[in-house]
Motif scaffolding. Structure first.
Motif, mmCIF file in Angstrom:
data_model
loop_
_atom_site.group_PDB
_atom_site.id
_atom_site.type_symbol
_atom_site.label_atom_id
_atom_site.label_comp_id
_atom_site.label_asym_id
_atom_site.label_seq_id
_atom_site.Cartn_x
_atom_site.Cartn_y
_atom_site.Cartn_z
ATOM 1 N N ALA A 147 23.347 -32.631 11.232
ATOM 2 C CA ALA A 147 23.734 -31.361 10.609
ATOM 3 C C ALA A 147 23.235 -30.206 11.461
ATOM 4 C CB ALA A 147 23.144 -31.277 9.204
ATOM 5 N N PRO A 148 23.928 -29.084 11.463
ATOM 6 C CA PRO A 148 23.462 -27.925 12.239
ATOM 7 C C PRO A 148 22.149 -27.393 11.681
ATOM 8 C CG PRO A 148 25.289 -27.314 10.809
ATOM 9 C CD PRO A 148 25.185 -28.804 10.748
ATOM 10 N N LEU A 149 21.341 -26.872 12.567
ATOM 11 C CA LEU A 149 20.060 -26.292 12.166
ATOM 12 C C LEU A 149 20.254 -24.807 11.910
ATOM 13 C CD1 LEU A 149 16.973 -26.501 11.831
ATOM 14 C CD2 LEU A 149 16.766 -25.977 14.261
ATOM 15 N N THR A 150 19.863 -24.376 10.736
ATOM 16 C CA THR A 150 19.971 -22.967 10.370
ATOM 17 C C THR A 150 18.665 -22.262 10.689
ATOM 18 O OG1 THR A 150 21.502 -23.508 8.579
ATOM 19 C CG2 THR A 150 20.457 -21.347 8.516
ATOM 20 N N GLN A 151 18.722 -21.361 11.642
ATOM 21 C CA GLN A 151 17.525 -20.626 12.024
ATOM 22 C C GLN A 151 17.278 -19.471 11.060
ATOM 23 O OE1 GLN A 151 15.253 -21.197 14.117
ATOM 24 N NE2 GLN A 151 16.065 -22.562 15.692
ATOM 25 N N PRO A 152 16.021 -19.119 10.813
ATOM 26 C CA PRO A 152 15.723 -17.961 9.952
ATOM 27 C C PRO A 152 16.349 -16.690 10.510
ATOM 28 C CG PRO A 152 13.740 -19.257 10.391
ATOM 29 C CD PRO A 152 14.810 -19.785 11.290
ATOM 30 N N ALA A 153 16.858 -15.866 9.626
ATOM 31 C CA ALA A 153 17.514 -14.630 10.051
ATOM 32 C C ALA A 153 16.487 -13.539 10.312
ATOM 33 C CB ALA A 153 18.490 -14.172 8.970
ATOM 34 N N LEU A 154 16.876 -12.593 11.176
ATOM 35 C CA LEU A 154 15.987 -11.465 11.473
ATOM 36 C C LEU A 154 15.823 -10.550 10.267
ATOM 37 C CD1 LEU A 154 17.323 -10.518 15.031
ATOM 38 C CD2 LEU A 154 15.219 -11.778 14.493
ATOM 39 N N PHE A 155 16.914 -10.382 9.510
ATOM 40 C CA PHE A 155 16.894 -9.485 8.353
ATOM 41 C C PHE A 155 17.487 -10.213 7.147
ATOM 42 C CE2 PHE A 155 17.470 -6.836 12.152
ATOM 43 C CZ PHE A 155 16.398 -5.966 12.041
ATOM 44 N N ALA A 156 17.194 -9.710 5.976
ATOM 45 C CA ALA A 156 17.779 -10.261 4.746
ATOM 46 C C ALA A 156 19.207 -9.772 4.554
ATOM 47 C CB ALA A 156 16.927 -9.873 3.539
ATOM 48 N N ASP A 215 22.997 -9.090 5.768
ATOM 49 C CA ASP A 215 23.950 -9.641 6.732
ATOM 50 C C ASP A 215 24.444 -8.596 7.714
ATOM 51 O OD1 ASP A 215 23.718 -12.129 5.618
ATOM 52 O OD2 ASP A 215 25.509 -11.940 4.344
ATOM 53 N N ARG A 216 24.648 -7.387 7.246
ATOM 54 C CA ARG A 216 25.137 -6.333 8.128
ATOM 55 C C ARG A 216 24.126 -6.044 9.237
ATOM 56 N NH1 ARG A 216 24.702 -0.756 8.311
ATOM 57 N NH2 ARG A 216 26.512 0.312 9.258
ATOM 58 N N LYS A 217 22.854 -6.006 8.871
ATOM 59 C CA LYS A 217 21.817 -5.774 9.886
ATOM 60 C C LYS A 217 21.771 -6.927 10.886
ATOM 61 C CE LYS A 217 18.764 -2.890 7.037
ATOM 62 N NZ LYS A 217 17.409 -2.781 6.425
ATOM 63 N N ASN A 218 21.984 -8.138 10.413
ATOM 64 C CA ASN A 218 21.982 -9.288 11.318
ATOM 65 C C ASN A 218 23.153 -9.224 12.297
ATOM 66 O OD1 ASN A 218 19.645 -10.731 10.466
ATOM 67 N ND2 ASN A 218 20.742 -11.386 8.623
ATOM 68 N N ILE A 248 23.416 -6.141 19.427
ATOM 69 C CA ILE A 248 22.352 -5.537 20.243
ATOM 70 C C ILE A 248 21.815 -6.552 21.249
ATOM 71 C CG2 ILE A 248 20.002 -4.622 20.173
ATOM 72 C CD1 ILE A 248 20.698 -3.235 17.573
ATOM 73 N N GLN A 249 21.661 -7.800 20.816
ATOM 74 C CA GLN A 249 21.190 -8.845 21.730
ATOM 75 C C GLN A 249 22.177 -9.061 22.869
ATOM 76 O OE1 GLN A 249 19.781 -12.470 19.566
ATOM 77 N NE2 GLN A 249 19.907 -11.151 17.751
ATOM 78 N N VAL A 250 23.451 -9.121 22.532
ATOM 79 C CA VAL A 250 24.468 -9.299 23.564
ATOM 80 C C VAL A 250 24.465 -8.115 24.532
ATOM 81 C CG1 VAL A 250 26.948 -9.497 23.992
ATOM 82 C CG2 VAL A 250 25.909 -10.743 22.082
ATOM 83 N N ALA A 251 24.381 -6.911 23.975
ATOM 84 C CA ALA A 251 24.361 -5.714 24.820
ATOM 85 C C ALA A 251 23.128 -5.700 25.718
ATOM 86 C CB ALA A 251 24.392 -4.460 23.944
#
Length: 440
Positions: A256-265, A267-270, A276-279
Motif C-alpha cells: 500500500a502507498p505510504l501516506t506522509q504527514p502533511a505540512l499543514f492541516a 489542504d489549500r496550504k498544502n 513553492i517546493q517546485v518553484a
C-alpha cells in the motif's frame, strides 16, 4: 501493544530526534547548502561570505581541538578541503550536542510521535540534499568541476600524480562521461523538490552518492565527510519506505502507498506549499546552472581567456652568457620546455623534467616578466621580483624567440610550438570498431 512494539516505537522516536538535531546542525554548520538554496543570490553573496559557517565555530572547535585532541583545529580559509581537522572536530561537537539534546528531549517530551515536525524535517532534508545535488550536478553537467588536463599536466609523468589528480584528470578527460554523472545528480536533485517524486529522487541520490563516496574514499578526495553524510541523508529519506521497497523489489508483493504527514492541516496550504517546493527547485537549478555556465565561459570553455603565447614550446636553442647550452639532463640552468596556458601564468620545465610554475606578466611594449611563486627569499622580503625579463619575438606563428636576462644573466632562447594533437590523450578520439585494444 506488546513490549517489543513499545521498544521499537521508543527506538524510532530516539532515532528521529537524534536525526533532527544531528543532520539539522550538519546542514547548517558544515555545508554551503544554505547558500545553494538562495539560487542566483548565492553568486552575488559569494563575494561577501567565506566559509562563514565554520569560521563562526572556530572558537569552539579551536578550544575542543586543543583541550581534547591536542591539535590546532582552526578553519583554513585558503583551503577548499572539506576534511580539515576543524571539520572533524566540529563533527565531534555536533555529535555530542545531538546525543545530549536527544536524551533531554526524550526525558522531557512524552509524545509518541511528531507528525508535523516529521513533515517539515523531511522537507528540510529533501531541500538540503536536492540543493547540494543540483550544485554538484551542474558542476559536472557543465564540466567545470573536473576540467581536462592543463598543458602542463600533459607533460607530468603519471607516477607523480596523486590519486586525487588521477581521478580528476580521468573524469575531466571525457566531458561526455562527466556530463552523464552530472545529469544523474541534477535529475535526482530536481526529483527531490517534488513531493510525489521525492522517493525516486532519494533512491537515485543514494546510488549517486554511493558512487561519489566510494571514489572519495578510494582516491583520497578531501570531501569524505560531506559525501558520507549526503549518503546518510538519502538513507534517512528512504527509511520510511524500506519495508515497501523490499516487498516490491525482493519479495514481489503488493504494498500500500505510504501516506506522509502533511505540512499543514489545511489542504489549500498544502497545495501552495507543493508549488513553492517546485518553484524552489527550479530557482536553485537555475542559479546553479547559471553560475556554472559563467564559470565555463570565463575559465574552461573554448572562448575562455588564454595566454597570448598559448601552447607548449620546445626549447631548440638556449644561449646563456653568450654560451650555447647543450640539452643535458644534468644542466640545472637550461630549460627543456616553456608552457603558456592561462593568462598571467607560465610553467617552465627543467632538463630533469621538473615542472616549475611561475607568474607571467605581459607588458604592452612586448616585455615578458616571469615571477617565481616558490621562492623563500621572496616570501621573507614580501615582494616578488622577476627572475626573468624577456622580450618576445614571433618570426612565425610556431616559432618564438626570447631575449633578455635570466637570474641576472643575458639569455637568448629559441622555441618551437608543439602540436597539441601529438598527445594521444587529446587526439585519440572515439572508435566504434577496434580490432585490438589501444593502450599506450
Amino acid at each position: 501493544m506488546t513490549a517489543a512494539q513499545v521498544g521499537r516505537n521508543l527506538l524510532a522516536q530516539i532515532a528521529f530526534r537524534f536525526c533532527v538535531v544531528y543532520f539539522g546542525l550538519f546542514c547548517l554548520l558544515l555545508t554551503y547548502i544554505p547558500f545553494t538554496l538562495l539560487g542566483l543570490l548565492d553568486r552575488w553573496l559569494r563575494r561577501y561570505h567565506g566559509p562563514w559557517n565554520m569560521s563562526l565555530t572556530d572558537p569552539v572547535t579551536g578550544w575542543v581541538g586543543r583541550t581534547l585532541f591536542g591539535i590546532d583545529a582552526v578553519q583554513h580559509n585558503d583551503s577548499g578541503a572539506g576534511d580539515q581537522a576543524a571539520a572533524w572536530v566540529l563533527m565531534f561537537c555536533i555529535l555530542v550536542v545531538a546525543v545530549v539534546a536527544t536524551a533531554a528531549w526524550t526525558a522531557f517530551d512524552r509524545r509518541s510521535s511528531h507528525p508535523r515536525l516529521l513533515a517539515w524535517f523531511t522537507l528540510f532534508l529533501r531541500a538540503c540534499l536536492g540543493g547540494q545535488l543540483l550544485s554538484f550536478g551542474f558542476a559536472k553537467l557543465i564540466p567545470t568541476q573536473m576540467p581536462g588536463p592543463t598543458l602542463a599536466q600533459l607533460l607530468q609523468p603519471y607516477g607523480e600524480l596523486s590519486p586525487a589528480s588521477v581521478l580528476w584528470l580521468q573524469i575531466g578527460s571525457s566531458h561526455p562521461y562527466e556530463m552523464a554523472l552530472g545529469a544523474v545528480e541534477v535529475v535526482a536533485g530536481l526529483l527531490l523538490f517534488v513531493p510525489r517524486t521525492a522517493l525516486l529522487g532519494a533512491a537515485l541520490s543514494l546510488a549517486s552518492m554511493a558512487q561519489v563516496f566510494l571514489t572519495n574514499m578510494t582516491f583520497d578526495i578531501p570531501e569524505k565527510l560531506l559525501a558520507s553524510h549526503l549518503l546518510l541523508i538519502s538513507l534517512v529519506l528512504l527509511a520510511p519506505y524500506l519495508g515497501r521497497l523490499v516487498n516490491v523489489f525482493v519479495l514481489q508483493r503488493e504494498c500500500a502507498p505510504l501516506t506522509q504527514p502533511a505540512l499543514f492541516a489545511d489542504d489549500r496550504k498544502n497545495r501552495i506549499a507543493l508549488w513553492i517546493q517546485v518553484a524552489l527547485g527550479i530557482w536553485v537549478a537555475f542559479g546553479c546552472g547559471f553560475d556554472r555556465w559563467v564559470v565555463w565561459q570565463d575559465q574552461y570553455g573554448p572562448s575562455s581567456p588564454k595566454s597570448e603565447l598559448y601552447g607548449i614550446w620546445d626549447v631548440r636553442d638556449f644561449v646563456l652568457d653568450g654560451q650555447p647550452m647543450p640539452p643535458l639532463t644534468t644542466d640545472e640552468n637550461r630549460w627543456q620546455r616553456l608552457v603558456f596556458d592561462d593568462p598571467g601564468a607560465a610553467t617552465y620545465q627543467r632538463m630533469n623534467g621538473e615542472l616549475v610554475p611561475a607568474r607571467a606578466d605581459f607588458h604592452p611594449d612586448g616585455q615578458l616578466e616571469l615571477v617565481t611563486t616558490t621562492d623563500s627569499i621572496v616570501e621573507k622580503a614580501g615582494r616578488r621580483p622577476p627572475f626573468a625579463t624577456l622580450s618576445t619575438e614571433r618570426p612565425t606563428p610556431d616559432r618564438l624567440v626570447l631575449r633578455g636576462t635570466l637570474q641576472g644573466h643575458p639569455v637568448v632562447i629559441i622555441l618551437e610550438r608543439v602540436d597539441l594533437n601529438s598527445f594521444t590523450l587529446r587526439s585519440r578520439g572515439f572508435h566504434w570498431v577496434q580490432d585490438y585494444p589501444y593502450f599506450r
